[in-house]
Design a protein around this motif. Structure first.
Motif, PDB file in Angstrom:
ATOM      1  N   ASP A   1      38.469 -19.391  21.896  1.00  0.00           N
ATOM      2  CA  ASP A   1      39.853 -20.269  21.916  1.00  0.00           C
ATOM      3  C   ASP A   1      41.055 -19.539  21.758  1.00  0.00           C
ATOM      4  O   ASP A   1      41.825 -20.080  22.177  1.00  0.00           O
ATOM      5  CB  ASP A   1      39.180 -21.511  20.075  1.00  0.00           C
ATOM      6  CG  ASP A   1      38.229 -22.221  21.236  1.00  0.00           C
ATOM      7  OD1 ASP A   1      37.884 -22.307  22.630  1.00  0.00           O
ATOM      8  OD2 ASP A   1      37.926 -22.649  20.238  1.00  0.00           O
ATOM      9  N   ALA A   2      40.905 -18.657  21.305  1.00  0.00           N
ATOM     10  CA  ALA A   2      42.388 -18.053  20.534  1.00  0.00           C
ATOM     11  C   ALA A   2      42.179 -17.419  21.335  1.00  0.00           C
ATOM     12  O   ALA A   2      44.143 -17.210  21.559  1.00  0.00           O
ATOM     13  CB  ALA A   2      42.016 -17.099  19.143  1.00  0.00           C
ATOM     14  N   GLU A   3      41.957 -16.774  22.658  1.00  0.00           N
ATOM     15  CA  GLU A   3      42.164 -16.395  23.747  1.00  0.00           C
ATOM     16  C   GLU A   3      42.525 -17.285  24.613  1.00  0.00           C
ATOM     17  O   GLU A   3      43.528 -16.425  25.082  1.00  0.00           O
ATOM     18  CB  GLU A   3      40.926 -14.761  24.770  1.00  0.00           C
ATOM     19  CG  GLU A   3      40.949 -13.776  23.665  1.00  0.00           C
ATOM     20  CD  GLU A   3      41.691 -12.756  23.454  1.00  0.00           C
ATOM     21  OE1 GLU A   3      42.290 -12.698  24.465  1.00  0.00           O
ATOM     22  OE2 GLU A   3      41.590 -12.547  22.128  1.00  0.00           O
ATOM     23  N   PHE A   4      42.340 -17.891  24.782  1.00  0.00           N
ATOM     24  CA  PHE A   4      42.717 -19.429  25.474  1.00  0.00           C
ATOM     25  C   PHE A   4      44.005 -19.436  25.707  1.00  0.00           C
ATOM     26  O   PHE A   4      44.716 -19.485  25.798  1.00  0.00           O
ATOM     27  CB  PHE A   4      41.641 -20.781  25.579  1.00  0.00           C
ATOM     28  CG  PHE A   4      42.777 -21.772  26.426  1.00  0.00           C
ATOM     29  CD1 PHE A   4      42.475 -21.405  27.900  1.00  0.00           C
ATOM     30  CD2 PHE A   4      42.946 -22.812  26.728  1.00  0.00           C
ATOM     31  CE1 PHE A   4      42.813 -22.592  28.925  1.00  0.00           C
ATOM     32  CE2 PHE A   4      43.430 -23.839  27.230  1.00  0.00           C
ATOM     33  CZ  PHE A   4      43.359 -22.847  28.584  1.00  0.00           C
ATOM     34  N   GLY A   5      43.911 -19.485  23.645  1.00  0.00           N
ATOM     35  CA  GLY A   5      45.788 -20.004  23.096  1.00  0.00           C
ATOM     36  C   GLY A   5      46.539 -18.711  23.927  1.00  0.00           C
ATOM     37  O   GLY A   5      47.888 -19.206  23.808  1.00  0.00           O
ATOM     38  N   LYS A   6      46.504 -17.436  23.914  1.00  0.00           N
ATOM     39  CA  LYS A   6      47.229 -16.349  24.103  1.00  0.00           C
ATOM     40  C   LYS A   6      47.503 -16.760  26.130  1.00  0.00           C
ATOM     41  O   LYS A   6      48.877 -16.262  26.751  1.00  0.00           O
ATOM     42  CB  LYS A   6      46.703 -15.395  23.666  1.00  0.00           C
ATOM     43  CG  LYS A   6      46.895 -15.141  22.349  1.00  0.00           C
ATOM     44  CD  LYS A   6      45.630 -13.572  22.485  1.00  0.00           C
ATOM     45  CE  LYS A   6      45.357 -13.673  20.588  1.00  0.00           C
ATOM     46  NZ  LYS A   6      44.307 -11.980  20.812  1.00  0.00           N
ATOM     47  N   MET A   7      46.687 -17.614  26.774  1.00  0.00           N
ATOM     48  CA  MET A   7      47.049 -17.099  27.866  1.00  0.00           C
ATOM     49  C   MET A   7      47.119 -18.398  28.256  1.00  0.00           C
ATOM     50  O   MET A   7      48.400 -18.559  28.948  1.00  0.00           O
ATOM     51  CB  MET A   7      45.240 -17.534  28.181  1.00  0.00           C
ATOM     52  CG  MET A   7      45.150 -17.476  30.184  1.00  0.00           C
ATOM     53  SD  MET A   7      43.795 -17.078  30.803  1.00  0.00           S
ATOM     54  CE  MET A   7      42.409 -16.464  29.505  1.00  0.00           C
TER      55      MET A   7
ATOM     56  N   GLU B   1      48.863 -17.615  37.672  1.00  0.00           N
ATOM     57  CA  GLU B   1      49.874 -16.261  36.828  1.00  0.00           C
ATOM     58  C   GLU B   1      49.807 -15.925  34.968  1.00  0.00           C
ATOM     59  O   GLU B   1      50.095 -15.259  34.852  1.00  0.00           O
ATOM     60  CB  GLU B   1      51.195 -16.695  36.826  1.00  0.00           C
ATOM     61  CG  GLU B   1      52.328 -17.163  38.552  1.00  0.00           C
ATOM     62  CD  GLU B   1      51.463 -18.012  39.394  1.00  0.00           C
ATOM     63  OE1 GLU B   1      50.624 -18.848  38.709  1.00  0.00           O
ATOM     64  OE2 GLU B   1      51.050 -17.786  40.505  1.00  0.00           O
ATOM     65  N   GLU B   2      49.606 -16.892  34.286  1.00  0.00           N
ATOM     66  CA  GLU B   2      49.240 -17.426  33.330  1.00  0.00           C
ATOM     67  C   GLU B   2      48.331 -15.731  32.031  1.00  0.00           C
ATOM     68  O   GLU B   2      48.064 -15.121  32.085  1.00  0.00           O
ATOM     69  CB  GLU B   2      49.255 -18.441  32.138  1.00  0.00           C
ATOM     70  CG  GLU B   2      50.404 -18.818  31.871  1.00  0.00           C
ATOM     71  CD  GLU B   2      49.976 -21.098  31.674  1.00  0.00           C
ATOM     72  OE1 GLU B   2      50.349 -21.415  30.476  1.00  0.00           O
ATOM     73  OE2 GLU B   2      48.928 -21.586  32.545  1.00  0.00           O
TER      74      GLU B   2
END
Length: 122
Positions: free
Chosen positions: A97-103, A114-115
């Protein structure tokens, strides 16, 4: 070719070849000099990458990874798709979830290629 390993082997190889081919001392010295000159054309030892992290990838590699994570072929990665990929690969799902927020840099709830590529190479 690991030049350092090759340099270490030159003497032994020359010894074997000298015995097998009947080289004179002069021929052996000439062949050794040639072998050392040849080995100089190659780089140094291969770097130990056992502790390295994979951070960059080619465009083709990234597109393949993105396609595998984008399970519904929507052209976007959702947080659920990232969770499933993380679980499948043995990564902590809680971290996804945290990594998705960064992505998801534009905050629309989905990550474009691209993201994804920008996140991967960050």
């Amino acid at each position: 070719l690991n030049a350092e390993a090759a340099r270490d082997a030159v003497e032994r190889v020359a010894e074997i070849m000298s015995e097998e081919l009947g080289w004179t001392d002069e021929e052996r010295a000439k062949q050794l000099a040639h072998a050392y000159d040849y080995v100089k054309c190659f780089g140094g030892p291969i770097a130990d990458k056992t502790e390295a992290e994979l951070r960059t990838a080619t465009d083709a590699d990234l597109r393949e990874a993105f396609a595998r994570v984008d399970a519904d072929n929507s052209g976007y990665v959702s947080v659920d798709e990232l969770r499933r990929a993380a679980a499948f690969l043995g990564f902590p799902v809680d971290d996804s979830d945290a990594e998705f927020g960064k992505m998801d840099t534009n905050g629309d709830g989905k990550a474009s290629f691209e993201e994804f590529a920008q996140w991967w190479n960050a």
